[in-house]
Design a protein around this motif. Structure first.
Motif, short mmCIF file in Angstrom:
data_model
loop_
_atom_site.label_atom_id
_atom_site.label_comp_id
_atom_site.label_asym_id
_atom_site.label_seq_id
_atom_site.Cartn_x
_atom_site.Cartn_y
_atom_site.Cartn_z
N ASP A 8 -43.37 38.45 0.16
CA ASP A 8 -43.13 39.89 0.22
C ASP A 8 -43.81 40.54 1.42
O ASP A 8 -43.45 41.65 1.80
N THR A 27 -38.40 45.67 -6.50
CA THR A 27 -39.79 45.98 -6.88
C THR A 27 -39.79 46.90 -8.09
O THR A 27 -38.97 47.81 -8.19
N THR A 36 -42.87 42.27 -7.51
CA THR A 36 -41.89 42.22 -6.42
C THR A 36 -41.18 40.88 -6.45
O THR A 36 -41.84 39.83 -6.44
N ARG A 37 -39.86 40.90 -6.50
CA ARG A 37 -39.05 39.68 -6.46
C ARG A 37 -38.32 39.60 -5.13
O ARG A 37 -37.63 40.55 -4.75
N GLU A 39 -35.65 37.12 -3.05
CA GLU A 39 -34.75 35.98 -3.09
C GLU A 39 -34.20 35.72 -1.69
O GLU A 39 -33.56 36.60 -1.10
N ARG A 51 -36.55 31.57 -4.68
CA ARG A 51 -37.01 32.78 -5.35
C ARG A 51 -38.54 32.86 -5.30
O ARG A 51 -39.23 31.87 -5.54
N TYR A 52 -39.03 34.06 -5.03
CA TYR A 52 -40.47 34.33 -4.97
C TYR A 52 -40.77 35.57 -5.81
O TYR A 52 -40.03 36.55 -5.77
N VAL A 53 -41.84 35.50 -6.57
CA VAL A 53 -42.26 36.64 -7.38
C VAL A 53 -43.74 36.88 -7.13
O VAL A 53 -44.55 35.95 -7.20
N GLU A 77 -42.45 35.78 -15.78
CA GLU A 77 -41.90 35.49 -14.45
C GLU A 77 -41.92 33.99 -14.16
O GLU A 77 -40.98 33.44 -13.59
N GLN A 179 -48.67 34.86 -6.82
CA GLN A 179 -47.31 34.54 -6.38
C GLN A 179 -46.81 33.28 -7.07
O GLN A 179 -47.52 32.28 -7.17
N SER A 181 -43.18 30.74 -6.99
CA SER A 181 -41.91 30.48 -6.30
C SER A 181 -41.31 29.17 -6.78
O SER A 181 -42.03 28.30 -7.27
#
Length: 264
Positions: A8, A27, A36-37, A39, A51-53, A77, A179, A181
């Motif tokens: 992010d 977000t 916050t996601r 892709e 994908r990252y969160v 998540e 984080q 992913s």
């Protein structure tokens, strides 16, 4: 820009909108946590496709395994990135002798292991979980990828969770951002040997971590860490361990999981 493992920071609101085609961003705020996601839908960008969160908290050094709100958010998540069933192997990556790098090894100490002799639980629907910290590959004389591959062959998991300390480019995010992913371990530094992904290991590899250091402005050979680093590692490891346990064992409450993991 300083090196960063945080998706992010590369593609989020901090960057110009539309600066990278093939990147979707969302977000939201839940309580005191900003989720916050990111892709990434194409190759060739600063981070691998996937994908990252991120979950931004007041400070993980102020939280622990009893902070149900953050744990439930993080677990939800993480669970969304994992296969719904089957054995899972959790690896704590890093050097437990170096505080900023000890998040992974310290986290696996909080993971509820349910595989192997003496670890079974008389509860229906418990997911098989194995966990270990493979240590520093230079000391073992074998690469991290080879060690992880051997463990995957032995355990035969449906997914691998790798926990590691991360690097941020923003000092205010050190020790207060989690984080996850589904891209595996892909450190921002190209010469970092800690690369583990599905292509190399043949199964989904989920990365989890907290940024504990940042490159110093003066030199890339110097790093900045949070003032409360010991507390960040201790509480961050407990928080991540509890989140992993809750994601893998949804039939049990956070309190039950904390009690069971403390008895191991």
């Amino acid at each position: 820009m300083r090196s960063t493992d945080m998706a992010d920071e590369l593609f989020g609101a901090r960057q110009e909108a539309g600066s990278a085609a093939g990147v979707r961003l969302a977000t939201m705020r839940q309580g005191g946590v900003v989720v916050t996601r990111v892709e990434i839908a194409r190759d060739g960008l600063a981070r691998p496709r996937g994908r990252y969160v991120t979950l931004e908290t007041p400070s993980v050094s102020l939280l622990d395994e009893r902070d149900n709100t953050v744990i439930e958010l993080a677990a939800a998540e993480l669970a969304a990135l994992l296969p719904p069933e089957g054995p899972v192997l959790v690896l704590g990556i890093g050097n437990r002798q170096v505080t900023a790098d000890a998040l992974g090894p310290r986290t696996v100490q909080h993971v509820l292991v349910t595989m192997g002799a003496g670890h079974g639980l008389p509860i229906r629907g418990i997911r098989p979980v194995a966990a270990m910290a493979p240590g520093v590959s230079q000391a073992a004389g074998i690469s991290l990828q080879a060690l992880a591959g051997a463990l995957v062959q032995a355990v035969r998991p449906t997914a691998l969770i790798c926990v590691d300390s991360l690097c941020s480019s923003e000092p205010e995010r050190l020790g207060r951002t989690i984080q996850f992913s589904d891209t595996g371990l892909a450190p921002a530094s190209p010469d970092n040997p800690r690369h583990l992904d599905a292509a190399a290991l043949g199964l989904p590899v989920i990365a989890a971590g907290i940024p504990t250091l940042m490159e110093a402005e003066e030199s890339k050979d110097l790093v900045v860490t949070p003032r409360a680093l010991d507390s960040v590692i201790a509480h961050g490891a407990a928080l991540l361990g509890a989140s992993i346990n809750r994601a893998l064992q949804p039939r049990l409450t956070v309190n039950q999981l904390c009690w069971l993991s403390s008895q191991a």
